[in-house]
Design a protein around this motif. Sequence first.
Motif, mmCIF file in Angstrom:
data_model
loop_
_atom_site.group_PDB
_atom_site.id
_atom_site.type_symbol
_atom_site.label_atom_id
_atom_site.label_comp_id
_atom_site.label_asym_id
_atom_site.label_seq_id
_atom_site.Cartn_x
_atom_site.Cartn_y
_atom_site.Cartn_z
ATOM 1 N N THR A 28 0.738 -1.039 -0.055
ATOM 2 C CA THR A 28 0.034 -0.139 -0.047
ATOM 3 C C THR A 28 0.967 1.186 -0.086
ATOM 4 O OG1 THR A 28 -1.872 1.096 1.196
ATOM 5 C CG2 THR A 28 -0.368 0.014 2.368
ATOM 6 N N GLY A 29 0.115 2.210 0.149
ATOM 7 C CA GLY A 29 0.975 3.714 0.212
ATOM 8 C C GLY A 29 1.463 4.058 1.535
ATOM 9 N N GLY A 30 0.269 4.342 2.254
ATOM 10 C CA GLY A 30 0.739 4.851 3.754
ATOM 11 C C GLY A 30 -0.158 4.090 4.575
ATOM 12 N N LEU A 31 0.150 3.824 5.771
ATOM 13 C CA LEU A 31 -0.419 3.064 6.882
ATOM 14 C C LEU A 31 -1.252 4.170 7.604
ATOM 15 C CD1 LEU A 31 -0.866 0.150 8.313
ATOM 16 C CD2 LEU A 31 0.727 1.093 9.809
ATOM 17 N N LEU A 91 2.123 -9.329 6.140
ATOM 18 C CA LEU A 91 3.144 -8.005 6.109
ATOM 19 C C LEU A 91 2.693 -7.113 5.391
ATOM 20 C CD1 LEU A 91 6.167 -7.217 6.690
ATOM 21 C CD2 LEU A 91 6.704 -8.427 4.302
ATOM 22 N N VAL A 92 2.713 -5.775 5.962
ATOM 23 C CA VAL A 92 2.214 -4.804 5.177
ATOM 24 C C VAL A 92 3.413 -3.901 4.737
ATOM 25 C CG1 VAL A 92 0.643 -2.698 5.281
ATOM 26 C CG2 VAL A 92 0.199 -4.608 6.341
ATOM 27 N N VAL A 93 3.623 -3.652 3.303
ATOM 28 C CA VAL A 93 4.635 -2.763 2.761
ATOM 29 C C VAL A 93 4.097 -1.186 2.585
ATOM 30 C CG1 VAL A 93 6.513 -2.873 1.240
ATOM 31 C CG2 VAL A 93 5.715 -5.120 1.630
ATOM 32 N N CYS A 94 4.670 -0.301 3.147
ATOM 33 C CA CYS A 94 4.357 0.939 3.142
ATOM 34 C C CYS A 94 5.381 1.847 3.177
ATOM 35 C CB CYS A 94 3.145 1.173 4.156
ATOM 36 S SG CYS A 94 3.710 1.151 5.835
ATOM 37 N N SER A 95 5.232 3.125 2.883
ATOM 38 C CA SER A 95 5.975 4.112 3.261
ATOM 39 C C SER A 95 5.701 4.774 4.636
ATOM 40 C CB SER A 95 6.020 5.154 1.820
ATOM 41 O OG SER A 95 6.338 4.571 0.732
ATOM 42 N N GLY A 96 5.808 4.016 5.498
ATOM 43 C CA GLY A 96 5.307 4.833 7.087
ATOM 44 C C GLY A 96 3.781 5.429 6.906
ATOM 45 N N VAL A 97 3.724 6.388 7.448
ATOM 46 C CA VAL A 97 2.491 7.089 7.655
ATOM 47 C C VAL A 97 2.542 8.516 7.390
ATOM 48 C CG1 VAL A 97 1.789 5.638 9.415
ATOM 49 C CG2 VAL A 97 2.576 7.857 9.924
ATOM 50 N N GLY A 124 12.593 -1.189 9.082
ATOM 51 C CA GLY A 124 12.802 -0.123 8.204
ATOM 52 C C GLY A 124 13.666 -0.789 7.005
ATOM 53 N N TYR A 125 13.329 -0.527 5.529
ATOM 54 C CA TYR A 125 14.022 -1.118 4.535
ATOM 55 C C TYR A 125 15.036 -0.236 4.134
ATOM 56 C CZ TYR A 125 14.870 -3.949 0.474
ATOM 57 O OH TYR A 125 15.544 -4.739 -0.668
ATOM 58 N N ARG A 126 16.244 -0.839 4.379
ATOM 59 C CA ARG A 126 17.313 0.104 3.905
ATOM 60 C C ARG A 126 17.346 1.394 4.451
ATOM 61 N NH1 ARG A 126 18.143 -2.034 -2.378
ATOM 62 N NH2 ARG A 126 18.594 -4.091 -1.839
ATOM 63 N N THR A 127 16.844 1.661 5.587
ATOM 64 C CA THR A 127 16.725 2.763 6.450
ATOM 65 C C THR A 127 16.861 2.757 8.142
ATOM 66 O OG1 THR A 127 15.554 4.987 6.682
ATOM 67 C CG2 THR A 127 14.404 3.111 6.269
ATOM 68 N N ASP A 128 17.427 3.369 8.612
ATOM 69 C CA ASP A 128 17.293 3.452 10.166
ATOM 70 C C ASP A 128 16.216 4.511 10.574
ATOM 71 O OD1 ASP A 128 19.411 1.901 10.588
ATOM 72 O OD2 ASP A 128 20.692 3.586 9.903
ATOM 73 N N ASP A 129 15.415 5.528 9.734
ATOM 74 C CA ASP A 129 14.461 6.278 9.765
ATOM 75 C C ASP A 129 13.017 6.047 9.520
ATOM 76 O OD1 ASP A 129 16.317 8.012 10.974
ATOM 77 O OD2 ASP A 129 16.871 8.573 8.961
ATOM 78 N N PHE A 130 12.063 5.953 10.353
ATOM 79 C CA PHE A 130 10.589 5.873 10.049
ATOM 80 C C PHE A 130 10.148 6.742 8.929
ATOM 81 C CE2 PHE A 130 6.187 5.658 10.571
ATOM 82 C CZ PHE A 130 5.789 4.356 10.223
ATOM 83 N N ALA A 132 8.551 -0.756 6.301
ATOM 84 C CA ALA A 132 8.707 0.692 5.922
ATOM 85 C C ALA A 132 9.665 0.841 5.019
ATOM 86 C CB ALA A 132 8.781 1.623 7.246
ATOM 87 N N ASN A 133 9.157 1.452 3.563
ATOM 88 C CA ASN A 133 10.032 1.482 2.589
ATOM 89 C C ASN A 133 9.990 3.079 2.200
ATOM 90 O OD1 ASN A 133 11.579 0.989 0.422
ATOM 91 N ND2 ASN A 133 9.743 0.682 -0.789
ATOM 92 N N PRO A 134 10.890 3.775 2.254
ATOM 93 C CA PRO A 134 11.022 5.222 2.134
ATOM 94 C C PRO A 134 10.602 5.489 0.678
ATOM 95 C CG PRO A 134 12.851 4.819 3.414
ATOM 96 C CD PRO A 134 12.184 3.426 3.075
#
Length: 303
Positions: A122-125, A154-160, A182-188, A228-230
């Motif tokens: 999805t886009g955002g949770l 598993l919900v793949v999204c760009s955070g909220v 976090g996918y390849r990131t330390d930040d939500f 969470a995928n930025p």
Amino acid sequence: MALTFAPEVAEALDAGRPVVALESTLLAHGLPSGRNLTLARGLGDAIRAQGAVPATIAVLDGAPTIGLSPDQLGRVCTESTALAKLSARDLGPAIALGRSGATTVAATSVLAHRAGIRVFATGGLGGVHLPAPGDATTWDVSADLGVLATTPLLVVCSGVKSVLDIAATLEVLEARSVPVLGYRTDDFPAFYLRSSGHPVPWRVDDPGTVAATVLAHREHATSGAVLANPVPPEHEMERTLHDRLLAEGLDRLRDTGASGSDVTPVLLEHFHTASGGISVATNEALVLANATLAAQVAVTLSA
């Protein structure tokens, strides 16, 4: 009531091949007419390119439908104003009354799990809403969080979205034992922005590690998980533009007195109209990236 499956989806599930669930509210209520159908087709192409099968979910004439035909997809995208927005609580009434509606993250998660699908893009949770002007707190919490607490998906999204209370949302996910990766990131991430300023509890750097983490989690818990995928760097909204739009949107809320479920639509409509289309393009780019990643993880899980 029994689920209705698209032949392609039914065959894939029977054979144990990877399937990725997609929501329909994004198409019916989240994007302009024309662009929604183009994106719908693009999502399917992106998932198939990774070796998985797309399954857009909706309720059509009372039938919970897992995977839409081209005609059904066109119907969702062109009849958007006639389609109800269905959360998990609305599925029973809509099915029993023979109604049609587009499914939110919560409703899509429920139906995807029932269908045997393990990954959802999805886009955002949804999350915890900011308090209304003058209030110290809010009771407005998205059903997405409650469903994730009890649904092993598993919900793949760009955070909220940044229009939500991100810190409170992460606290609720923690309290409900939903791991956030976090996918390849330390930040939500914060949807339009790659970083919300809040750290993720766990970082994963490849689909194999994601799949291993999901399988290990399922051995010990019945809750879902968030990946969470930025948004891709080249599509991130410029932060000063984002901050200006958010401030203007909050002013509009105060002027209109919007509250509850009306808050997010008012804010997002302002982003869409006042950004000159930038927010829509960002939305499309991040959803496509999430669908691609979800398909890669689904392929790994099925192996």
